[in-house]
Design an enzyme around this catalytic site. Structure first.
Site, short mmCIF file in Angstrom:
data_model
loop_
_atom_site.label_atom_id
_atom_site.label_comp_id
_atom_site.label_asym_id
_atom_site.label_seq_id
_atom_site.Cartn_x
_atom_site.Cartn_y
_atom_site.Cartn_z
N ASP A 100 0.80 -1.23 0.00
CA ASP A 100 0.00 0.00 0.00
C ASP A 100 0.83 1.28 0.00
OD1 ASP A 100 -2.59 -0.87 -0.31
OD2 ASP A 100 -2.82 -1.36 1.81
N ASP A 158 -7.56 -4.14 -3.94
CA ASP A 158 -7.18 -2.79 -3.54
C ASP A 158 -5.90 -2.31 -4.25
OD1 ASP A 158 -8.32 -4.60 -1.67
OD2 ASP A 158 -8.13 -3.18 -0.04
N1 GLY Z 1 -7.13 -1.42 1.63
C1 GLY Z 1 -7.81 -1.86 2.80
C2 GLY Z 1 -9.21 -1.40 2.85
O1 GLY Z 1 -9.77 -0.95 1.87
O2 GLY Z 1 -9.77 -1.45 3.94
#
Ligand code: GLY
Length: 384
Positions: A100, A158
């Site tokens: 991320d 994601d």
């Molecule tokens: N990327 C983790 C979420 O969307 O909670």
């Protein structure tokens, strides 16, 4: 259905009115939260912090860049720069990092470089891109998401939102190796996360050698075969962004497919539930899914012929208006703006509502809500 330009024009005054409220509230928050790395709010309604490697840590700084770009208020810039400096501690502990890093740096340092030309910001963002590309599993052809042992061969939908960091890195250094990794991952997501009906799986486990899908997991949704709405939103905006950065038509078509599914599954009230395939009761909303999907749909509309884009612009505005009426708090004396975000679906007997973060204010909800309103106002700055 009107075309997207007519819909934009009709809603301009509304977007201006909402932005004035956002700006009033955020110009108070930017001063009191300047030194905090923000995740959500505490029980008193003020910003709370998490660990320095938390995936949400770029959003508050990124939100300040969005606001600075539109208003040119120097206080927003000061906060964004301060946030970037605090986040250097996370770069220093890079072994804790995960996929991320696009959420963490591209909208923070990447935005800083694009808006101010700061060379130190460029270096930070390139470091993040190098870290992300090092997670690419060569034979499998995917970017590994998390560091836990069980997640060795897992991808999550994601990650589509982290790919713009790699597209940017290739542009900046004039070497397409980052872009090739991003496209390999986006192709995998089209093959393994995107289902034939336009919904997406949150977590996919792959064969490490061939990349083939082994199985899927519910992740933050209701069940393995359900559809977690924030995952759908990541895919709407994520595939749209891959199209914007590469010009590859297949990503545009994937984005339209997921957006069509999202629109068809939104309830009559346009308030996204946490999972489109969960039981009707109890009702759990996720405003963050609505805000991110709206950003994707607005961009999608603008990429399409005016008439075709109407359906996406109309849906984005319906979602934003419904959420503004039901979920927004513009009182500048507290730190929560878009309420009714939900971290994960609470599975009875497994995760309580409290453990699942049901109906809370989350910083990325505020980020995407503001980004969407600015898009309606014609802002040309895309932080992704
Ligand atoms: N990327 C983790 C979420 O969307 O909670």
């Amino acid at each position: 259905m009107k075309n997207y330009k007519e819909i934009l024009c009709e809603n301009r005054a509304w977007a201006e009115e909402i932005f004035a409220k956002i700006d009033k509230k955020m110009s108070a928050i930017t001063l009191r939260s300047r030194d905090k790395i923000v995740d959500g709010v505490n029980e008193n309604g003020f910003h709370r912090e998490r660990n320095i490697d938390w995936w949400c840590n770029g959003f508050f700084g990124g939100l300040n860049w969005l606001l600075y770009d539109y208003t040119k208020n120097e206080e927003y810039k000061k906060t964004a720069k301060r946030q970037e400096i605090i986040m250097d501690e996370a770069l220093a502990h890079f072994e804790l990092l995960h996929h991320d890093v696009g959420f963490m740096w591209h909208i923070l340092s990447g935005a800083s470089y694009r808006l101010t030309g700061d060379e130190r910001s460029k270096t930070r963002n390139l470091f993040a891109a190098a870290s992300l590309s090092s997670r690419f599993v060569l034979d499998g052809g995917f970017i590994r998401a998390w560091n836990d042992d069980e997640a060795l061969n897992w991808t999550i939908v994601d990650c589509l939102m982290n790919l713009p960091l790699l597209y940017w890195a290739s542009d900046v250094i004039g070497d397409d190796r980052f872009k090739r990794i991003a496209m390999a991952h986006a192709n995998m997501a089209m093959r393994d996360h995107l289902r034939r009906d336009g919904s997406v799986a949150h977590i996919v486990e792959h064969d490490r050698e061939t990349g083939e899908l082994v199985r899927t997991y519910a992740g933050q949704g209701y069940a393995d075969d359900s559809s977690w709405s924030r995952g759908q939103a990541w895919a709407v905006y994520g595939f749209t962004l891959s199209y914007m950065h590469t010009g590859e038509e297949k990503y545009l078509n994937a984005a339209k497919q997921v957006a069509n599914y999202f629109i068809a599954n939104c309830s009559d009230d346009w308030l996204p539930r946490v999972d489109f395939r969960a039981p009707k009761e109890p009702v759990y909303y996720d405003s963050t899914a609505g805000a991110c999907a709206a950003c994707g749909m607005i961009e999608l509309a603008k990429l399409l012929p005016e008439n075709e884009g109407g359906v996406y612009m109309n849906a984005a505005i319906n979602i934003l208006k419904a959420m503004t009426e039901r979920f927004c708090n513009f009182d500048p004396t507290n730190d929560h703006m878009l309420d009714f975000g939900t971290v994960r679906y609470p599975i009875p007997g497994k995760f309580t509502e409290k453990e699942s973060g049901v109906h809370i204010s989350i910083i990325y909800g505020d980020f995407f809500y503001t980004e969407a309103i600015l898009k309606l106002l014609g802002s040309e700055f895309n932080p992704w």
